[in-house]
Structure formats: structure tokens, C-alpha cells
Design a protein around this motif. Sequence first.
Motif, short mmCIF file in Angstrom:
data_model
loop_
_atom_site.label_atom_id
_atom_site.label_comp_id
_atom_site.label_asym_id
_atom_site.label_seq_id
_atom_site.Cartn_x
_atom_site.Cartn_y
_atom_site.Cartn_z
N GLN A 261 53.65 -65.59 -12.61
CA GLN A 261 53.15 -64.17 -12.17
C GLN A 261 52.57 -64.10 -10.69
OE1 GLN A 261 50.38 -64.28 -15.90
NE2 GLN A 261 50.83 -61.98 -15.59
N GLU B 99 50.19 -63.32 -9.11
CA GLU B 99 48.62 -63.63 -8.62
C GLU B 99 48.49 -65.27 -9.13
OE1 GLU B 99 49.70 -61.93 -11.31
OE2 GLU B 99 48.01 -61.88 -12.92
N HIS B 100 49.27 -65.85 -9.55
CA HIS B 100 49.41 -67.42 -9.82
C HIS B 100 50.19 -68.21 -8.85
CE1 HIS B 100 47.96 -65.98 -14.17
NE2 HIS B 100 47.02 -65.90 -13.39
NI NI Z 1 46.31 -64.66 -15.07
#
Ligand code: NI
Lengths: 109, 109, 109
Positions: free
Chosen positions: A49, A51-52
Motif C-alpha cells: 500500500q 502509505e507503507h
Molecule cells: Ni497499514
Amino acid sequence: MKLIIAVVQDKDSNRLINALSHENFQTTKLATTGGFLKEGNTTLMIGCQDEHIDDALKIIKENCSQREQMVAPISPMGGNADSYIPKPVKVEVGGATVFILPIESFYRF
Amino acid sequence: MKLIIAVVQDKDSNRLINALSHENFQTTKLATTGGFLKEGNTTLMIGCQDEHIDDALKIIKENCSQREQMVAPISPMGGNADSYIPKPVKVEVGGATVFILPIESFYRF
Amino acid sequence: MKLIIAVVQDKDSNRLINALSHENFQTTKLATTGGFLKEGNTTLMIGCQDEHIDDALKIIKENCSQREQMVAPISPMGGNADSYIPKPVKVEVGGATVFILPIESFYRF
Ligand code: NI
Ligand code: NI
Ligand code: NI
């Protein structure tokens, strides 16, 4: 969601997969021969994802950065083995080449 | 044109490749170890025109969805084999992780 | 920066990797089975700056284009080997399927 493709050295790959798995990143390991780095590397695909991404890059950097290592050289073939005193030499090991690819869509069945 | 990357279980991969081939999808099978799913999976690359993406996804879903299966457990090593009555157990098999990647250009030589 | 994924025949892959390497393209070779082309192909990943894409494509085209080749056919099993005169036949060899993928970012550690 992104697809991270990381080419790393074989010797670093298991440690990296374990470290990624510990942070819940799922990786697929592709058998690789030759490549961006010296012989004996591994290609990992990591679905990630947005945000990771930074976390994943940090883990790759921590586990696979290029570094120097002292190794005992292989004794010369056909040389005078008796008088040969192996002297450790510094070699560059590790290193990672990382591509982050956009994903149009992602499915699990 | 898109590039579909599908990670599926080894046991489902041949059926999937045949089903895709039957609908004129051309696939490349990459040797894979470990990964998004349980041990023993296969990564397929499928070049796919935009208007056929839904068809390809339907075929992947039909052939690789996660499902339950009854399996006879392996008899315990070193146990009392005489008194051991294997009872089938339910396990999850199959499953597919699918990435659809945009392509900037595509060539055949 | 782009990621070139090229599926080529095994027999063309070493010549291609050498030709790419000679022009400073770094490639990663993935073990591949079956696929876009006939049995026995190889998938290469090539990280490539935008302004060098045309050069890379030219090298792939020069080394892997589909072409005709005369081959001596295998003598028929169980046939009358004495009276069998092998006549060379034309077969299609080579060919490349090339995907150029956009990259969101690229790192080396
Ligand atoms: Ni997360
Ligand atoms: Ni069509
Ligand atoms: Ni340049």
C-alpha cells in the motif's frame, strides 16, 4: 497500492523476506540468474500500500545495502599451496536495485 | 494493453494456463518460490488488451479461487500407526493474488 | 526510467544479454517456463532511462527477431533408418515479446 520489484543478493534474500514478513509485507520470490548485481541474485515482488512504501524501502535498505566484507580468498589452483598464506581481502557484498511500479488494479480471489 | 501478474498455487497453474490459452491469452510462467500464498506457487505474466481484462480475471477466479478441500492427514511420524485412524481434515487451497500493471508500450519482433 | 520486460527464446538470451551489457544495460534474467513464445524462453528485466529505450529496443530486435532457419529433422523413430534421407526443413526461430512499464521511483542501496 504499488508493486515493488527488488533485485537483491541471494545471501541477503532470506533475511530480507523474514524482515518484511515480520512487518506483514507479503513477498513472492522469483528464481533469478545473473543480473543487475553480481551473480547469484534473487528478485522479490512485494505488493505494498502507498502509505507503507517508505517502511518497505527502509527494511530493504537495512538488510541489503552494499557493504564491505573481509573474505578469505580461495587458494590459487596449481599454485604452491605450502607457501601460500591466504590474506583476507575486502569485497563489496549486498546491494539492492528497487523498482516501484504503479498498479492499475489489484485483486485477491 | 495491460500486463497481468498473477500469483497462484502450483496445483492450479496448469489448469489456469490451459483455460487462458483456450481463450487465446498468452501466458509466461515464472518459476516462483515462497510468496504471497502458501509455499509452492507460480507467477504468471499475461499480456492483455484492455477490453479483455474482465475475461482474464473471470478465468483466473474460476480456476484459482480459494476453496476448502478435505485431505487425509499424514500419519504422525513415530506414533502408534496401528491405532491411528486418519480423519480427513478441511484445508484452504487455491487463491490468487493479481496485479494489473499499466504498459507504456508493447512490441513484438 | 522504465522497466523493460522482454520474453525471448533461450537460445537468443545469452547473445542478447551480452549485447545489452556491451552497451551498459543491466539485465536480470528470470527463469521462465512455457509462455508467450514456444517452449524454452527466458524473461529479462532491464532498467532503462527514457532516452535509451530506443537503443535497448534496437538491440533486442537485432538479436531476437523471429526468423527462418533450416534444420535437419530428427529421423523418424522406428522407421527404416537406412532409406531415410533427412531433408532440412525451414522453421521459425526467435521472436521477442516486449513490455515497457512505467516506473514510479527507482532506488539503489
Ligand atoms: Ni497499514
Ligand atoms: Ni479482442
Ligand atoms: Ni545516457
